[in-house]
Design a protein around this motif. Structure first.
Motif, mmCIF file in Angstrom:
data_model
loop_
_atom_site.group_PDB
_atom_site.id
_atom_site.type_symbol
_atom_site.label_atom_id
_atom_site.label_comp_id
_atom_site.label_asym_id
_atom_site.label_seq_id
_atom_site.Cartn_x
_atom_site.Cartn_y
_atom_site.Cartn_z
ATOM 1 N N ALA A 127 -2.298 6.033 -15.036
ATOM 2 C CA ALA A 127 -1.381 5.054 -15.624
ATOM 3 C C ALA A 127 -1.266 5.275 -17.136
ATOM 4 N N GLU A 128 -2.383 5.573 -17.786
ATOM 5 C CA GLU A 128 -2.347 5.866 -19.227
ATOM 6 C C GLU A 128 -1.497 7.106 -19.496
ATOM 7 N N ARG A 129 -1.726 8.148 -18.714
ATOM 8 C CA ARG A 129 -0.949 9.382 -18.853
ATOM 9 C C ARG A 129 0.534 9.116 -18.600
ATOM 10 N N SER A 130 0.793 8.321 -17.615
ATOM 11 C CA SER A 130 2.157 7.978 -17.247
ATOM 12 C C SER A 130 2.856 7.229 -18.388
ATOM 13 N N ARG A 131 2.145 6.308 -19.007
ATOM 14 C CA ARG A 131 2.713 5.573 -20.145
ATOM 15 C C ARG A 131 3.005 6.523 -21.302
ATOM 16 N N ARG A 132 2.093 7.456 -21.538
ATOM 17 C CA ARG A 132 2.246 8.397 -22.652
ATOM 18 C C ARG A 132 3.472 9.284 -22.466
ATOM 19 N N TYR A 133 3.691 9.774 -21.231
ATOM 20 C CA TYR A 133 4.763 10.751 -20.998
ATOM 21 C C TYR A 133 5.993 10.156 -20.324
ATOM 22 N N GLY A 134 5.916 8.887 -19.934
ATOM 23 C CA GLY A 134 7.076 8.228 -19.345
ATOM 24 C C GLY A 134 7.397 8.627 -17.915
ATOM 25 N N HIS A 135 6.412 9.138 -17.191
ATOM 26 C CA HIS A 135 6.631 9.545 -15.799
ATOM 27 C C HIS A 135 6.181 8.448 -14.839
ATOM 28 N N PRO A 136 6.941 8.227 -13.769
ATOM 29 C CA PRO A 136 6.509 7.237 -12.779
ATOM 30 C C PRO A 136 5.393 7.778 -11.884
ATOM 31 N N ILE A 137 4.740 6.862 -11.204
ATOM 32 C CA ILE A 137 3.713 7.196 -10.209
ATOM 33 C C ILE A 137 4.166 6.577 -8.890
ATOM 34 N N SER A 138 4.119 7.355 -7.818
ATOM 35 C CA SER A 138 4.421 6.827 -6.492
ATOM 36 C C SER A 138 3.127 6.654 -5.715
ATOM 37 N N PHE A 139 3.145 5.654 -4.848
ATOM 38 C CA PHE A 139 2.006 5.384 -3.980
ATOM 39 C C PHE A 139 2.489 5.385 -2.540
ATOM 40 N N VAL A 140 1.717 6.057 -1.677
ATOM 41 C CA VAL A 140 2.009 6.084 -0.247
ATOM 42 C C VAL A 140 0.750 5.569 0.445
ATOM 43 N N LEU A 141 0.883 4.460 1.136
ATOM 44 C CA LEU A 141 -0.245 3.854 1.838
ATOM 45 C C LEU A 141 -0.033 4.041 3.329
ATOM 46 N N LEU A 142 -1.043 4.565 4.022
ATOM 47 C CA LEU A 142 -0.943 4.853 5.449
ATOM 48 C C LEU A 142 -2.055 4.128 6.195
ATOM 49 N N ASP A 143 -1.696 3.518 7.304
ATOM 50 C CA ASP A 143 -2.667 2.827 8.140
ATOM 51 C C ASP A 143 -2.520 3.351 9.560
ATOM 52 N N LEU A 144 -3.639 3.735 10.170
ATOM 53 C CA LEU A 144 -3.595 4.205 11.549
ATOM 54 C C LEU A 144 -3.514 2.980 12.445
ATOM 55 N N ASP A 145 -2.428 2.861 13.187
ATOM 56 C CA ASP A 145 -2.180 1.678 14.009
ATOM 57 C C ASP A 145 -3.146 1.609 15.191
ATOM 58 N N ASN A 146 -3.689 0.434 15.421
ATOM 59 C CA ASN A 146 -4.572 0.174 16.568
ATOM 60 C C ASN A 146 -5.695 1.197 16.704
ATOM 61 N N PHE A 147 -6.283 1.578 15.581
ATOM 62 C CA PHE A 147 -7.326 2.603 15.625
ATOM 63 C C PHE A 147 -8.572 2.113 16.363
ATOM 64 N N LYS A 148 -8.795 0.815 16.381
ATOM 65 C CA LYS A 148 -9.939 0.255 17.103
ATOM 66 C C LYS A 148 -9.922 0.698 18.568
ATOM 67 N N ALA A 149 -8.720 0.811 19.131
ATOM 68 C CA ALA A 149 -8.599 1.245 20.525
ATOM 69 C C ALA A 149 -9.126 2.665 20.724
ATOM 70 N N VAL A 150 -8.996 3.516 19.709
ATOM 71 C CA VAL A 150 -9.540 4.886 19.795
ATOM 72 C C VAL A 150 -11.060 4.798 19.887
ATOM 73 N N ASN A 151 -11.668 4.018 18.978
ATOM 74 C CA ASN A 151 -13.126 3.868 19.005
ATOM 75 C C ASN A 151 -13.594 3.253 20.314
#
Length: 177
Positions: free
Chosen positions: A38-62
């Motif tokens: 975030a500090e680097r991003s503020r300095r150079y004016g570049h955005p940061i993207s976030f990708v959040l992934l959740d494995l659906d119904n993973f409890k069923a695998v266990n």
């Protein structure tokens, strides 16, 4: 004796910032890295993207295949994700079956990368020999731009909300991967 101590210190430093199961960065590492980025991003004016992934119904695998198999699945999924991120990106095991990708300097939407991940996970589902059950993933994205009224924390919350909207949208039977 000195060499043993140095090796032990290096190992402890590694363990402090890596998930022991998957070998990718952990949340502790991310919490430090996102501040620096975030500090680097503020300095150079570049955005940061976030990708959040959740494995659906993973409890069923266990529950169906045992936790040991579930652990192997998590390792393999982490490997799939790792092969689909840029060197500059940070891949994190964010929770039990949640992964986060922090992508600095992303001017363009991350849709292509998300599609690449979905395709890779579909292939993994078709080719893996660990489980017959298909792993489905819910994905949320968000972008933070320096100078905006939103904080980085807001952007992470937005990615989380986006992921839950994706998950809710699948309850009608649609799904990624």
């Amino acid at each position: 004796e000195e060499l043993k101590r140095v090796n032990l210190e290096e190992e402890l430093r590694y363990q402090a910032v890596h998930d022991p199961l998957t070998g990718i960065s952990n949340r502790r590492y991310f919490n430090k890295a996102v501040k620096k980025e975030a500090e680097r991003s503020r300095r150079y004016g570049h955005p940061i993207s976030f990708v959040l992934l959740d494995l659906d119904n993973f409890k069923a695998v266990n529950d169906t295949y045992t936790h040991l198999t579930g652990d192997e699945v998590l390792k393999e999924i982490a490997g799939v994700l790792k092969r689909n991120v840029r060197k500059a990106d940070t891949l994190v095991r964010y929770g039990g079956d949640e992964f986060l990708i922090m992508m600095p300097e992303t001017e363009e939407p991350v849709d292509q990368m998300v599609e690449r991940i979905k395709d890779s996970l579909r292939r993994w589902n078709d080719e893996n020999d660990l489980i017959q059950k298909r792993i489905r993933v819910s994905i949320g994205t968000s972008r933070w731009k320096p100078g905006s009224s939103r904080t980085v924390e807001n952007a992470l919350s937005d990615a989380d909300l986006s992921m839950y909207r994706d998950k809710e949208g699948k309850k009608g039977g649609h799904g990624s991967a």
